[in-house]
Every structure is written in structure tokens, then in C-alpha cells.
Design a protein around this motif. Sequence first.
Motif, short mmCIF file in Angstrom:
data_model
loop_
_atom_site.label_atom_id
_atom_site.label_comp_id
_atom_site.label_asym_id
_atom_site.label_seq_id
_atom_site.Cartn_x
_atom_site.Cartn_y
_atom_site.Cartn_z
N ALA A 123 -32.04 -0.43 30.95
CA ALA A 123 -31.48 -1.73 30.57
C ALA A 123 -30.29 -1.55 29.64
O ALA A 123 -29.26 -2.23 29.78
N GLN A 124 -30.41 -0.62 28.71
CA GLN A 124 -29.30 -0.35 27.80
C GLN A 124 -28.08 0.15 28.56
O GLN A 124 -26.95 -0.29 28.30
N ALA A 125 -28.31 1.05 29.51
CA ALA A 125 -27.20 1.59 30.29
C ALA A 125 -26.51 0.49 31.10
O ALA A 125 -25.28 0.49 31.25
N GLU A 126 -27.30 -0.46 31.62
CA GLU A 126 -26.71 -1.55 32.39
C GLU A 126 -25.80 -2.42 31.52
O GLU A 126 -24.70 -2.81 31.93
N PHE A 127 -26.26 -2.72 30.30
CA PHE A 127 -25.43 -3.52 29.41
C PHE A 127 -24.16 -2.78 29.03
O PHE A 127 -23.05 -3.34 29.07
N LEU A 128 -24.30 -1.52 28.64
CA LEU A 128 -23.13 -0.75 28.21
C LEU A 128 -22.13 -0.57 29.34
O LEU A 128 -20.91 -0.56 29.11
N SER A 129 -22.63 -0.45 30.57
CA SER A 129 -21.74 -0.35 31.72
C SER A 129 -20.94 -1.64 31.89
O SER A 129 -19.73 -1.59 32.16
N ALA A 130 -21.62 -2.78 31.70
CA ALA A 130 -20.92 -4.07 31.80
C ALA A 130 -19.86 -4.19 30.70
O ALA A 130 -18.76 -4.69 30.92
N LYS A 131 -20.20 -3.72 29.51
CA LYS A 131 -19.25 -3.77 28.40
C LYS A 131 -18.02 -2.91 28.70
O LYS A 131 -16.88 -3.34 28.49
N GLU A 132 -18.25 -1.71 29.18
CA GLU A 132 -17.14 -0.80 29.45
C GLU A 132 -16.27 -1.28 30.61
O GLU A 132 -15.09 -0.95 30.69
N SER A 133 -16.84 -2.09 31.50
CA SER A 133 -16.08 -2.59 32.65
C SER A 133 -15.04 -3.62 32.24
O SER A 133 -14.13 -3.93 33.02
N GLY A 134 -15.18 -4.17 31.04
CA GLY A 134 -14.26 -5.22 30.60
C GLY A 134 -14.61 -6.59 31.14
O GLY A 134 -13.87 -7.56 30.94
N ARG A 135 -15.77 -6.70 31.83
CA ARG A 135 -16.19 -7.99 32.40
C ARG A 135 -17.57 -8.37 31.85
O ARG A 135 -18.46 -8.77 32.59
N LEU A 136 -17.71 -8.26 30.55
CA LEU A 136 -19.00 -8.54 29.92
C LEU A 136 -19.31 -10.03 29.96
O LEU A 136 -18.49 -10.86 29.57
N HIS A 137 -20.52 -10.36 30.44
CA HIS A 137 -20.94 -11.76 30.48
C HIS A 137 -21.12 -12.27 29.05
O HIS A 137 -21.44 -11.51 28.14
N HIS A 138 -20.95 -13.59 28.88
CA HIS A 138 -20.98 -14.15 27.52
C HIS A 138 -22.39 -14.40 27.00
O HIS A 138 -22.57 -14.67 25.80
N ALA A 139 -23.40 -14.32 27.86
CA ALA A 139 -24.77 -14.60 27.41
C ALA A 139 -25.76 -13.75 28.20
O ALA A 139 -25.65 -13.63 29.42
N TRP A 140 -26.73 -13.19 27.47
CA TRP A 140 -27.72 -12.30 28.08
C TRP A 140 -29.12 -12.70 27.64
O TRP A 140 -29.35 -12.96 26.45
N ILE A 141 -30.04 -12.74 28.60
CA ILE A 141 -31.45 -12.93 28.29
C ILE A 141 -32.13 -11.57 28.34
O ILE A 141 -32.05 -10.86 29.34
N PHE A 142 -32.78 -11.20 27.24
CA PHE A 142 -33.60 -10.00 27.20
C PHE A 142 -35.05 -10.45 27.32
O PHE A 142 -35.61 -11.02 26.38
N GLU A 143 -35.63 -10.22 28.47
CA GLU A 143 -36.92 -10.82 28.82
C GLU A 143 -38.01 -9.76 28.96
O GLU A 143 -37.80 -8.71 29.57
N GLY A 144 -39.16 -10.04 28.40
CA GLY A 144 -40.29 -9.13 28.51
C GLY A 144 -41.36 -9.52 27.52
O GLY A 144 -41.13 -10.35 26.63
N PRO A 145 -42.55 -8.96 27.64
CA PRO A 145 -43.64 -9.33 26.75
C PRO A 145 -43.34 -8.99 25.29
O PRO A 145 -42.51 -8.12 25.00
N SER A 146 -44.00 -9.69 24.39
CA SER A 146 -43.79 -9.44 22.96
C SER A 146 -44.26 -8.04 22.59
O SER A 146 -45.14 -7.47 23.22
#
Length: 314
Positions: free
Chosen positions: A14-37
Amino acid sequence: MSDVALPLFGHGEAQAEFLSAKESGRLHHAWIFEGPSGIGKARFATRLASVMLGAKPTDEDPAGAPVNDPVIQKILSSGHPDLKHVHREANEKGTLKQDISVDQVRDLNAFFSLKPALGGWRVGILDALDEMNISSLNAVLKTLEEPPPQAVLFLISHATAPVLPTIRSRCQTLRLKPLSTAETKAVLDTMELETPADMADLVRGRPGRAAELAGPKVMAAASAAQSLLKSMPSANEAQLSHAILSAGEDDQAFGIFAEEVLGWISDKADTEPGWSEVWFEGQQIIATQRSLHIPPAQAASKLVSCLQSAFASR
């Protein structure tokens, strides 16, 4: 790893997916991090916030800032002007309020209306969607619908309530999973626990729950839920009674018991969609218990009856 201020356990993909989006220059403005507590979603969000705000990660960890990094130091001291972390606040008696209020979300919207104080990004962490009322959920749509430049919002979801379609459709979602046994034990080893090995079995990949489960009543309720679920659909009267009595000790014991049962039902629904209706019924029981302050034993009895009926109809 020891030099990293917030070491990450699990969630590497998941971290790699976010960082890849950041490096692409097309980072989405909002992210849901979903999973059990209890699996480290807040830590995950804080690490990514540090990267967005200019922290310099170590060579070994692409989002792990060292303890002496000035950005992570500001973040950990709640002193970074371009990071706003929204969570439930305490009332005048010092206990947590039931919901994140609409005023808190309006403050977040106002924060995003300003230019970054340090000239980079503005980052908001909303923890969590499950703890928001309909007014505060509607208020967050303002930022999602009109995203400001150089800003990103992280929304944490414990998946205990459905995310509104109007919110989910405007966000990218990263689903974080419970930790492996080895990762769980690694986290528990950093905590002051009397019996970390026993706790590793109980938390089931969610080490953040260890503090909740430390009390004898809570631990007994969690254990009773797990024993009951293993015995279904053939649980006898003694097993049913023990489960209800353990869950009925107090609100915290019921909360852990209900979480175990609903988590099991949710997993069941992944392969048998009919169990989704049972999950919603269980959620309604939990919501009613909270809103009407129904005695925990009575709510536990209703939840167990719901589970029995679900098995009887299949």
C-alpha cells in the motif's frame, strides 16, 4: 529500522502504491486508508504525511523519516503548521465524545482554504470516518468536491460502517490488511506487555488492540467471542450463556465482543454474500446499544440471537 521515528510494520504494498502515485505527479487529492482497527492506519497516514511535508526518509525505508529529522519532530510534537489531525475530542468530563463534530470538520475546511505556511503541501488526517455523524460527513464533502491546490486529505476507515458513496467516489482507496504473525509479534515486542505471546494469538494481526485487551474483563470477552464462533452452529447452552455473561460485564467488554463477532461475519460475507445482511443487522444492534445505552448483557444477548438465527436459516 531502529533509527526511524515511526517504523512501519506491514502495509509495504500500500505504501509503494501511494509513493508511486506521488512520484507520477498525478497524486489524487483524497485517500481512504481502510482496514480493521489496530493495524496501524494512523501511523501509516502520519508517515505519508511526513513525506508530503518534506521529511527525508532513510535509504532502507522510503517513507520512514529518522528520529532527528526536523519535519517528523514537528509532526510528532503536533507543531507542524501544515498538518491538521482531526479525531474525536474529549468532553468537559474528560471522556471522548461519541462523534467528530461538524465544527471540527469546518475547521479542517478552513485549514485547507489557507496557503501552506511553509510553502509546500497542506495535509489533513481525518481519524476516522466511522466516528463521524451525518452532518460532519456532509461537511467533509466541501473539501472533496472543491479540492484546493497543493493539499491532500487522508481519511481513515475502520470498516465498521459503510463509507458514503459520495465520499468514496471522490477518493482513492488503499485497503490495509491485518499484520502477519511475525509482524504482529514484532509490534508487541515493542510494547510493555506481561504475556506478548498470548496477546499475539488474541489480537489476530491487530496489535494496536493490545492495550484495549489488557484488562481481564475485556480479554475474557474477546476470548468468549472467539470460542463461541468456533463452536457455532453447535454451541450449547453453557457456551452461549458464558459468551453473553462475559460480553455483558461492561460497555468495553461488549464492544470487544461485538467487534470480534462482526469481524467474523464480515470475513464470512467475503465468500458468502448473504452474510452481509447479518453484518448490517449486527451493526444496528451495536448502534442501538450505544445510542440508547442498552445494558451490555441485553445487547450481547441480541447479538448472539442474531448469530444463531443466521446459522439456522442457512
